[in-house]
Enzyme design. Structure first.
Site, PDB file in Angstrom:
ATOM      1  N   TRP A 147       0.831  -1.211   0.000  1.00 37.55           N
ATOM      2  CA  TRP A 147       0.000   0.000   0.000  1.00 37.55           C
ATOM      3  C   TRP A 147       0.862   1.257   0.000  1.00 37.55           C
ATOM      4  CZ3 TRP A 147       0.122   3.512   4.063  1.00 37.55           C
ATOM      5  CH2 TRP A 147       0.774   3.078   5.231  1.00 37.55           C
ATOM      6  N   HIS A 240       8.051   7.158  14.883  1.00 34.54           N
ATOM      7  CA  HIS A 240       7.811   6.044  15.799  1.00 34.54           C
ATOM      8  C   HIS A 240       8.969   5.051  15.791  1.00 34.54           C
ATOM      9  CE1 HIS A 240       3.145   6.470  15.677  1.00 34.54           C
ATOM     10  NE2 HIS A 240       3.687   7.185  16.647  1.00 34.54           N
ATOM     11  N   GLN A 242       9.177   1.335  18.118  1.00 35.43           N
ATOM     12  CA  GLN A 242       9.007   0.649  16.856  1.00 35.43           C
ATOM     13  C   GLN A 242       7.861   1.291  16.039  1.00 35.43           C
ATOM     14  OE1 GLN A 242      10.715  -2.023  15.596  1.00 35.43           O
ATOM     15  NE2 GLN A 242      12.071  -2.087  17.372  1.00 35.43           N
ATOM     16  N   HIS A 249       8.830   6.868   7.728  1.00 40.28           N
ATOM     17  CA  HIS A 249       7.813   7.912   7.582  1.00 40.28           C
ATOM     18  C   HIS A 249       7.828   8.807   8.817  1.00 40.28           C
ATOM     19  CE1 HIS A 249       5.993   4.432   9.578  1.00 40.28           C
ATOM     20  NE2 HIS A 249       5.146   5.253  10.163  1.00 40.28           N
TER      21      HIS A 249
END
Length: 319
Positions: A147, A240, A242, A249
């Site tokens: 995606w 983030h 993990q 991103h």
């Protein structure tokens, strides 16, 4: 990939409920597990996750919210100067009451991700990263982030892209995150996704990536000022670790937005701090970067695949 054709309320009514995965009274949301019909085989069903969240009240209609938008109320209690009502709003195409996200077909990993979890704090040394975490990341099949590839290639959400930096190694796109309703500015939520497939997580960042990170900060600040009137300092950038998916991103949110656990200490690392640490790193590109040398502390949910091995490894650290 098998896809379910969801085109309206009739499609959603085909959902067969199995159980509640999570109930969040702060976010006013329910996450449900069930099934939807397979669009390619009417005799089969696919596991589906549906997250239903109440949208924010329309602040732009504050002057008429009580006088026009409230359809009905029920008196709950009255004492001295205080009165409590339960209320119902008028149906409005411009101001929907719910935001509904669907994951289908949902894998076991999706189900575990969306299930309410108990957290444990773990310390990940560089040695533990190499021994436990890196093999886990490397084992992920490309299909898990297909995606993302579709977004980067323009095959999906192309109309939502707010900025595109085309460099294959240091470029990125900025677009609204699916968590945002595109209406409520205090809950503004964008995401910047790197073009490079080699940057899987925070651990892969090196000094050579500084121009990309600074550009993300500059362009996102410009975009939210031009499109939504938010001034300098009105947005918060974080990464983030993990992450929920291993393609680098950056999350970009209204500075006053605290709607998710992922924006709290123990998972979120401020982009400005990341930039500062990389600036302090050696100018030499030889050897491990500062993020490869750091011990990172973060929260892991008991549904995460890393939970058991990382929890067990903490015993060795304490010895």
């Amino acid at each position: 990939m098998i896809r379910v054709a969801l085109k309206g309320v009739d499609s959603l009514r085909l959902f067969k409920f199995e159980r509640i995965l999570n109930e969040d009274p702060v976010a006013h949301s329910l996450t449900l597990l069930g099934t939807l019909p397979d669009v390619n085989d009417s005799d089969k069903t696919l596991q589906a996750i549906i997250r239903v969240e109440k949208t924010a009240l329309p602040a732009q209609q504050a002057t008429t919210l009580v006088t026009h938008f409230v359809k009905d109320v029920q008196l709950m209690e009255n004492t001295d100067i205080y009165t409590w009502f339960m209320g119902w709003l008028e149906a409005s195409r411009e101001h929907p009451d719910l935001k509904i996200n669907v994951v289908c077909p949902a894998t076991e990993l999706h189900i575990r991700k969306y299930t309410k979890q108990d957290l444990v704090m773990v310390r990940e040394t560089p040695e533990l990263f190499q021994r436990i975490v890196k093999p886990y990341i490397d084992a992920f099949p490309p299909s898990r982030t297909q995606w993302v590839e579709d977004i980067l290639s323009g095959e999906s959400e192309a109309e939502k892209i707010l900025h595109r930096a085309p460099s294959p190694d240091y470029g990125y796109v900025i677009l609204p995150d699916m968590k945002w309703d595109l209406i409520t500015i205090p809950a503004l939520y964008l995401v910047a996704i790197a073009n490079s497939r080699s940057i899987r997580s925070l651990r892969d960042l090196r000094k050579i990536h500084l121009p990309m990170l600074r550009s993300i900060r500059f362009e996102a600040t410009r975009i939210v000022k031009e499109k939504w009137g938010l001034t300098d300092g009105a947005i918060r950038f974080f990464v983030h670790y993990q992450p929920s998916y291993y393609h680098f991103h950056v999350h970009i949110v209204n500075a006053n937005y605290y709607g998710t656990m992922g924006s709290t200490v123990g998972q979120a690392h401020l982009l400005d701090d990341i930039i500062s640490l990389l600036e302090l790193d050696s100018d030499s590109y030889e050897g491990p970067s500062i993020f490869e040398r750091l011990t990172l502390t973060y929260g892991l949910g008991n549904q995460h695949d890393l939970y058991e091995p990382m929890k067990q490894a903490q015993t060795d650290l304490d010895d």
